[in-house]
Design an enzyme around this catalytic site. Structure first.
Site, PDB file in Angstrom:
ATOM      1  CG  ASP A 358       6.078  -1.058  -9.512  1.00  0.00           C
ATOM      2  OD1 ASP A 358       5.783  -1.724  -8.497  1.00  0.00           O
ATOM      3  OD2 ASP A 358       5.588   0.058  -9.750  1.00  0.00           O
ATOM      4  CG  HIS A 421       2.803  -1.416  -6.519  1.00  0.00           C
ATOM      5  ND1 HIS A 421       3.687  -0.741  -7.339  1.00  0.00           N
ATOM      6  CD2 HIS A 421       1.997  -0.460  -5.974  1.00  0.00           C
ATOM      7  CE1 HIS A 421       3.422   0.550  -7.292  1.00  0.00           C
ATOM      8  NE2 HIS A 421       2.421   0.761  -6.473  1.00  0.00           N
ATOM      9  CG  ASN A 513      -0.184   7.485  -2.595  1.00  0.00           C
ATOM     10  OD1 ASN A 513      -0.405   8.152  -3.602  1.00  0.00           O
ATOM     11  ND2 ASN A 513       0.047   6.193  -2.643  1.00  0.00           N
ATOM     12  CB  SER A 595       1.230   3.555  -7.560  1.00  0.00           C
ATOM     13  OG  SER A 595       2.441   3.609  -6.873  1.00  0.00           O
TER      14      SER A 595
END
Length: 896
Positions: A358, A421, A513, A595
């Site tokens: 990530d 994130h 998404n 996520s």
């Protein structure tokens, strides 16, 4: 003469066709033509009856009220037009390409349980963005879906009709607008289990200019072993052609200025020296994209190159954070029975390694390894000589350019606080069990943070491939979490994932998404667990993708809902941070997104693996397919196998009896008058086990399954399934099941595989119609000027065209609608046909002999990237030749 097409070997053609000018063809004249043929229409295709093009020629049939609602078949793809205002498009010179006010379209359609309804919107000009609304009502008038309530009015809209909503009688679908400019739309209705129905626009994923990912299989030149992370990267993160004999050989063979080894036979190749730069905005971007794709096409021709693809960019799959208090908001854990699962699995994932690929991990001192977020610090893997930061080039913002040992998130170097994130994702998977903040799903697992996303949460394929290849080879990594996604199914990424899977690593990815059923990668790869998102009421989040990218769902939150009525938005609370003024301070925040859903599943696998150390990804998939890991919460189209249940999963691991399961792909079959045969594939989980077919039952006389599937034998890799429509009523929807019973080594349970089959033939009194089509002969030079034009309408479910006199030469042959009357056909959201295949137009050469029997197919759908080979960037459609009527104002204006 090059590439001259003479269809069927005929030298002379006579065909029913219209005039060669701008009038409509009604099939009333038999002529000899230089170029003629037919255009078939995808089954179930319909067009809005009052488009702007219809008003231009006076053919509009209003469908603006419930009383005038337009009837649709039960499986349909409909192209439409709406606008809250009327006016003239900019830049039309002496011709007035006008748009008209039409604020409402009503449709009547029978919707069955599991029917998927999707609306995609495409703006027609540089005008104010339209306000769009989709409403669906049952036959009793009750509202079943309202986009203003479900998704705050931002397309695309996507919903699945539940069993209780599929009442007898026609449903009403209402598309409307109250503000903004004109737009095209595509409304799709598909049965349960259908493949992606939302690929109505050309996908344009970003990639790094001047770079390619190449699988080079030519014999390598022996040279020094590649050091560092095992990917040819020096500590500084650069690997140039001269760094090893092998790299030099690859660079020389491909005439590349720079190469980087990503593992195996996979290389990142640059054609110009220097750091990789992202595409610049404006016209320069189009030039960079075109030059890069042309260069990649040349690379594919090199001997030894198995594949060459753009270096695509991937993004984090999260939405906007929320800063409400943490301790009141951990609804997501009881939702999946996690508190009880912790009692059953008190080790909490101890000894299991979770690699989170990530943005890196929050550190109060990001220039050095350590000082991690206090709710993760004790779980983070100890420092070593391994490369943990793979971000390179223009995306890399830390103070250690290129690949290095420190996976700390450096922030975005902007005035506002950055998005941490990766810290949030890692906290969900394995935040420490201590007296502060929250707790992770597997609170005693080991966190292995790997930085693959850089500036603005973007990463490149080469960095991701290298990191997956590395993590797949690490003995202390058991599960790899990928809360990121894109649209490009690259061969090199697939190979890296397969390698990690073969090494015993479970890969878990966010399903995306975009509120679409288009396949999103890496989640859609067969050896990746794709995770969709639900809210606190176990209902699919409004943004969450569905379909082939979703194997199961987990809590991902939905800030627009408060499904558990606790007074707070349904967001997922986890670790966060602030870097205002360059000072890094740990904290917590609430986010929504797939996520957030993915690390729930990665953490549950950590709990399972701690209780059953021998657990493999194959066995996890076997348990998943057998229903041992999830709670059924709805349609498999939306929810896959269901909602992850931590208690069931831990119980399955503690029991240790892994079932052997036979799984079909696809899980359901849909046939039509255009699709009469399909392949059905079989996979056994775990793959090391074997199954034996005991019986095959097919009750419908119109359905047959190939002889490859035989009783008392192992299932073949795939089998053909065919329907015979002879004697069937075209107005009836036929359905049946294929039942396959099989034995497995455990033999403890009778297992039967059920594969639903649906057959929808074209309706006898309602042939497909994609709207008035402009058939163009287009020049092959860069101008793409329209040389000749036919205007045709559908007759008996197809279009017929004939160009009577064509000057010898090379042309592109294309056709499509201009529903918004802006002078362009084949834009996203419009029907389009290109010879011979949509998306891959080829030159057709007209010579001395007539060419007849040319066939094209028109559709509102667009081919996927995998079908195109490379994305089709910057395509804006083809220009029509204006008729004389376009030189005067429109003759009529509809009632909104």
């Amino acid at each position: 003469m090059k590439g001259r097409l003479v269809a069927g070997g005929l030298s002379l053609a006579t065909l029913m066709a219209g005039c060669s000018g701008g009038g409509d063809s009604d099939g009333s004249t038999v002529i000899q033509a230089d170029l003629s043929g037919t255009i078939s229409i995808e089954s179930g295709t319909r067009v809005d009856s009052d488009t702007a093009d219809d008003f231009r020629v006076g053919d509009a049939l209003a469908n603006n009220t419930l009383a005038t609602a337009q009837a649709l078949p039960s499986s349909a793809i409909v192209g439409g037009y709406l606008s809250a205002t009327s006016g003239t498009y900019a830049g039309t010179n002496e011709f007035q390409f006008n748009y008209v006010a039409d604020g409402n379209d009503y449709f009547r359609i029978n919707l069955g349980a599991g029917s998927r309804v999707a609306l995609q919107v495409f703006e027609s000009d540089a005008l104010p963005a339209p306000d769009v609304r989709l409403e669906i009502a049952g036959s009793n008038g009750a509202t079943l879906y309202d986009s203003d309530v479900e998704t705050a009015g931002t397309p695309p809209f996507l919903t699945v009709i539940e069993q209780s909503e599929a009442d007898a009688g026609p449903h009403v679908v209402h598309v409307s607008t109250t503000g903004g400019g004109p737009f095209r739309y595509v409304l799709t209705v598909a049965p349960e289990g259908a493949a992606s129905v939302m690929n109505t626009a050309y996908s344009e994923p970003e990639f790094v200019p001047d770079e390619a990912i190449v699988i080079y299989t030519a014999p390598s030149v022996a040279g020094p072993s590649l050091s560092g992370a095992g990917h040819g990267a020096t500590q500084a993160g650069s690997f140039y052609a001269g760094d090893s004999a092998r790299g030099l050989a690859v660079a020389g063979a491909l005439a590349a200025a720079e190469v980087r080894h990503l593992g195996g036979n996979t290389w990142r190749v640059r054609r110009n020296p220097g750091p990789g730069q992202l595409a610049v905005p404006g016209p320069e971007r189009a030039r960079q994209q075109a030059e890069t794709l042309a260069w990649i096409a040349e690379l594919k021709q090199h001997s030894g190159v198995a594949s060459a693809e753009p270096n695509y960019l991937y993004r984090a799959q999260a939405v906007i954070p929320d800063d409400d208090p943490l301790y009141l908001r951990q609804w997501n854990y009881p939702l999946i029975n996690l508190p009880v699962a912790w009692q059953a699995a008190p080790d909490g994932g101890s000894g299991v390694g979770i690699a989170v690929l990530d943005t890196g991990l929050f550190s109060s001192t990001p220039d050095t390894y350590g000082n991690w977020h206090p709710d993760a610090n004790s779980n983070v893997v100890l420092p070593s000589t391994r490369i943990l930061d793979y971000v390179t080039g223009d995306l890399d913002l830390d103070n250690q350019p290129g690949r290095d040992l420190n996976p700390a998130d450096p922030g975005n170097q902007q005035l506002q606080s950055s998005s941490f994130h990766g810290t949030h994702v890692a906290g969900i998977a394995a935040a420490t069990d201590n007296t502060i903040g929250g707790i992770g799903v597997a609170p005693r697992a080991t966190l292995v943070p790997v930085r693959v996303l850089g500036r603005d949460g973007i990463g490149s394929s080469d960095d991701l491939i290298a990191a997956i290849t590395w993590a797949g080879a690490q003995s202390d990594v058991d599960v790899i979490n990928l809360s990121l996604g894109g649209l490009a199914p690259t061969t090199a990424l697939s190979a890296a994932i397969d390698g990690a899977y073969a090494n015993g690593k479970l890969l878990v990815a966010a399903a995306g998404n975009q509120a679409t059923d288009e396949l999103t990668y890496p989640a859609a790869f067969a050896r990746v667990v794709g995770v969709g998102a639900v809210d606190a009421g176990k209902v699919r989040a409004s943004y969450s993708n569905i379909g082939g990218s979703v194997d199961l769902v987990a809590p991902g939150g939905d800030a627009s809902r408060d499904a558990n009525l606790d007074g707070n938005a349904d967001v997922i609370i986890s670790n966060w941070g602030s870097d205002d003024g360059g000072v890094f301070v740990p904290g917590y925040a609430g986010l929504q997104g797939t996520s957030m859903a993915a690390p729930h599943v990665a953490g549950v696998y950590g709990l399972m693996k701690a209780e059953m150390p021998g657990l493999t990804p194959d066995q996890f998939f076997a348990l998943l397919r057998n229903g041992d890991l999830t709670e059924p919460v709805g349609s498999t189209t939306e929810y896959g196998a269901g909602l992850i249940d931590a208690l069931k999963a831990v119980s399955a691991a503690l029991d240790g009896n892994i079932p052997t399961v036979l799984a079909p792909s696809p899980t359901a079959l849909q046939f039509s008058d255009l699709v009469l045969s399909q392949s059905l594939a079989f996979n056994t989980y775990p793959s090391s086990e074997k199954t034996t077919i005991r019986s095959v039952t097919v009750d419908a006389e119109w359905l047959s399954i190939g002889p490859e599937l035989t009783v008392n034998s192992e299932p073949p890799p795939q089998v053909s399934v065919t329907v015979d429509p002879a004697g069937l009523d075209p107005e009836v929807v036929y359905s049946t099941d294929i039942l396959i019973s099989y034995d497995s080594p455990d033999n403890s349970v009778d297992r039967t595989l059920r594969i639903p089959v649906t057959l929808r033939l074209g309706q006898a009194d309602d042939s497909p119609d994609a709207g008035r089509h402009y058939v163009l002969l287009v020049s092959t030079d860069a101008s793409r000027d329209t040389i000749q034009q036919q205007v045709v309408t559908a007759v008996d479910g197809q279009y017929r065209f004939a160009f009577e006199t064509v000057a010898p030469g090379d042309y592109f042959l294309v056709a499509g609608t201009d529903m918004d009357n802006n002078g362009l056909i084949c834009e996203n959201g419009e029907a389009c046909a290109e010879y011979p295949v949509n998306g891959l137009p080829q030159i057709i050469t007209v010579g001395a002999d007539p060419i007849s029997g040319v066939t094209l197919g028109t559709s509102f759908r667009r081919p996927t990237i995998s079908a195109l080979g490379v994305p089709r960037y910057g395509f804006e459609g083809y220009r029509v030749l204006p008729a004389e009527a376009d030189k005067i104002p429109l003759r009529s204006t509809p009632t909104p």
